[in-house]
Design an enzyme around this catalytic site. Structure first.
Site, short mmCIF file in Angstrom:
data_model
loop_
_atom_site.label_atom_id
_atom_site.label_comp_id
_atom_site.label_asym_id
_atom_site.label_seq_id
_atom_site.Cartn_x
_atom_site.Cartn_y
_atom_site.Cartn_z
N GLU A 154 20.15 -32.37 -19.41
CA GLU A 154 19.95 -33.72 -19.93
C GLU A 154 19.38 -34.70 -18.90
O GLU A 154 20.04 -35.66 -18.51
CB GLU A 154 21.27 -34.26 -20.46
N GLU A 195 24.46 -27.37 -26.55
CA GLU A 195 25.71 -28.12 -26.66
C GLU A 195 25.79 -28.75 -28.03
O GLU A 195 24.77 -29.18 -28.60
CB GLU A 195 25.81 -29.26 -25.63
C1 BGC Z 1 26.91 -33.37 -21.31
C2 BGC Z 1 28.33 -32.93 -21.05
C3 BGC Z 1 29.29 -33.91 -21.67
C4 BGC Z 1 29.06 -33.91 -23.17
C5 BGC Z 1 29.98 -34.82 -23.95
C6 BGC Z 1 26.68 -33.89 -22.69
O1 BGC Z 1 25.93 -35.03 -22.64
O2 BGC Z 1 26.00 -32.40 -20.94
O3 BGC Z 1 28.51 -32.82 -19.68
O4 BGC Z 1 30.62 -33.65 -21.37
O5 BGC Z 1 27.76 -34.31 -23.44
O6 BGC Z 1 29.78 -36.15 -23.60
#
Ligand code: BGC
Length: 485
Positions: free
Chosen positions: A208, A398
């Site tokens: 990111e 993610e």
């Molecule tokens: C990040 C994580 C973070 C997750 C939840 C993402 O932006 O890569 O490190 O914990 O979101 O906020």
């Protein structure tokens, strides 16, 4: 739902968020110093929670990986390596050949065999050893690893976040503001690829980048280091991260020749976070324009740099001649999509000089503990969007929910996976995997431990893990019969 046979089912984690809590503490990163800083704590910029109270994956990884494999039925795992654990001491003096383009930007870095030997001697061996053990255990369990090189903390010798927060002009260790960080990142990437290449095939260079530059350099109240609001620095840092991706891509390709899976030897992408943006009032021209701007800058702008070589550095959506730098777009084999939410955008007065004004309307319905709006359809939209624009295979790297009461996670998981399924089967988008954020509760950056993203609850006192309801759901999905096409 029958997913393709080779589909990767995993969870996503990052080093800083899960490692500490048991075993060796790593105090050598900017994030470590940032969350310990008394002014930051007093000003409420960070929670006051400390990563060394964390889940302790550094020691407890065997049981966590076993959960991923046996209890979740996963075949993949996303993790990161902490740069400051590998190189707690500077690598500045290790020579490499650097070329610059006509604008003075780094455009090529060559690490020689001799410099690789020096890097190998400089690396902190207990950390190298531990990462090898973790990766070996993944392999033994049949978990294909997606390894992130940089998931936010920088070594302190590269970035002093407090000095930068207080006086960026006179600070000397300025992280991604300076191109020297690109060169050190190249050495680190080369080293990682050489050292762990026999155990890893899938790499993400950067997690990111737009969060690093946006939270760090635009929104000083975000709680991210170095806590500045300066549009020129935001652009510079984004540009340097884009260049760093390309340079790291080249290093990994050059230094990892060993295959450990069908992805091998080096399948290298980036992890990006396009969210779903919508004008708050669709009939308001200002809101429509504001939403379109945010969508451009957050979702598209960075990918255009690394995939097309379009460096729209004045953000006017026109690529002038000097903004065309195709030689910096070295490659990106897949795009990782981190998807969390829908944002409704309202036009507003600008708080940042030189930046159009907008605000994100606070979530009122279907909200997570983070205050993010749950909107599964947005994931299908973003997958289609990314594929249409860039024609690269995708992975959902993610997707997850802060849900301390464990009321919404199962639905969240299922509804988002359904959207991926539609993207694959109805829209023909090549999505290769899904990594739920996260395996266990962890250190949620400026927000600390209160935000509970884990499929497993962590008791931070005893380090005990307890499954949430979604564990069973995910296992059923991940182990369901697959289609052979
Ligand atoms: C990040 C994580 C973070 C997750 C939840 C993402 O932006 O890569 O490190 O914990 O979101 O906020």
């Amino acid at each position: 739902m029958k997913f393709p046979e080779e589909f990767l089912w995993g969870t996503a984690t990052s080093a800083f968020q899960i490692e500490m809590g048991k075993g060796e503490v790593d105090p050598n990163s900017d994030w470590y110093v940032w969350v310990h800083d008394e002014d930051n704590i007093r000003n409420g910029l960070v929670s006051g929670d400390l990563p060394e109270e964390g889940p302790g994956f550094w020691e407890l990884y065997p049981e966590d990986l076993r959960r991923a494999k046996e209890e979740l039925g996963n075949n993949a795992f996303r993790m990161s390596i902490e740069w400051s654990r590998i190189f707690p001491n500077p690598t500045w003096d290790i020579p490499v050949k650097v070329s610059f383009d006509s604008y003075g930007s780094v455009c090529h870095v060559e690490v020689s065999e001799e410099s690789m030997r020096l890097l190998e001697r400089r690396a902190y061996q207990p950390s190298v050893q531990r990462y090898r053990e973790i990766l070996t255990e993944c392999r033994r369990l049949g978990l294909t690893v997606l390894l992130t090189l940089y998931h936010w903390p920088l070594p302190l010798w590269i970035h002093d976040p407090i000095a930068c927060r207080d006086d960026i002009v006179h600070a000397t260790k300025r992280g991604w503001v300076d191109q020297s960080t690109i060169i050190e990142f190249a050495k680190y990437a080369a080293f990682i690829a050489k050292t762990f290449g026999d155990l890893v095939d899938i790499y993400a260079t950067i997690n990111e980048p737009m969060v690093v530059s946006g939270m760090g350099y635009l929104y000083k109240e975000s709680g991210f280091p170095p806590g500045l609001s300066n549009i020129d620095l935001f652009i510079k840092v984004s540009e340097n991260l884009a260049i760093a991706h390309g340079i790291a891509y080249e290093q990994i390709k050059r230094w990892d020749h060993v295959s450990s899976s069908k992805y091998g030897p080096a399948y290298v992408g980036i992890v990006h976070c396009p969210q779903y943006y919508e004008p708050y009032d669709k009939s308001s021209r200002d809101d429509v324009e504001a939403a379109s701007f945010v969508e451009y800058i957050q979702n598209e702008w960075f990918l255009n740099m690394i995939l097309k070589g379009d460096f729209d550095l004045n953000i006017n959506r026109i690529i002038d001649l000097e903004e065309q730098r195709p030689y910096l777009a070295k490659g990106c084999d897949f795009i990782g999509i981190n998807y969390y939410m829908r944002n409704r955008i309202k036009a507003a007065e600008s708080k940042i000089p030189g930046f159009p004004g907008f605000e994100i309307v606070p979530c009122t319905e279907n909200c997570t503990d983070m205050g993010w709006e749950i909107y599964p359809q947005g994931l299908r939209y973003e997958l289609n969007w990314a594929y249409k624009l860039y024609r690269r295979p995708l992975m959902v790297t993610e997707n997850g929910i802060a849900d301390a009461k464990d009321e919404k996670r199962s639905d969240f998981l299922l509804s988002h996976i359904r959207e991926i399924y539609k993207a694959i089967t109805e829209d023909g988008v090549p999505v290769k995997g899904y990594f739920h954020w996260s395996l266990i509760d962890n250190f949620e950056w400026a927000r600390g431990f209160k935000m509970r993203f884990g499929l497993y609850r962590v008791d931070y006192e005893t380090k005990e893990r307890t499954p949430t309801k979604a564990v069973q759901v995910y296992k059923q999905i991940a182990t369901a019969e697959s289609s052979s096409t």
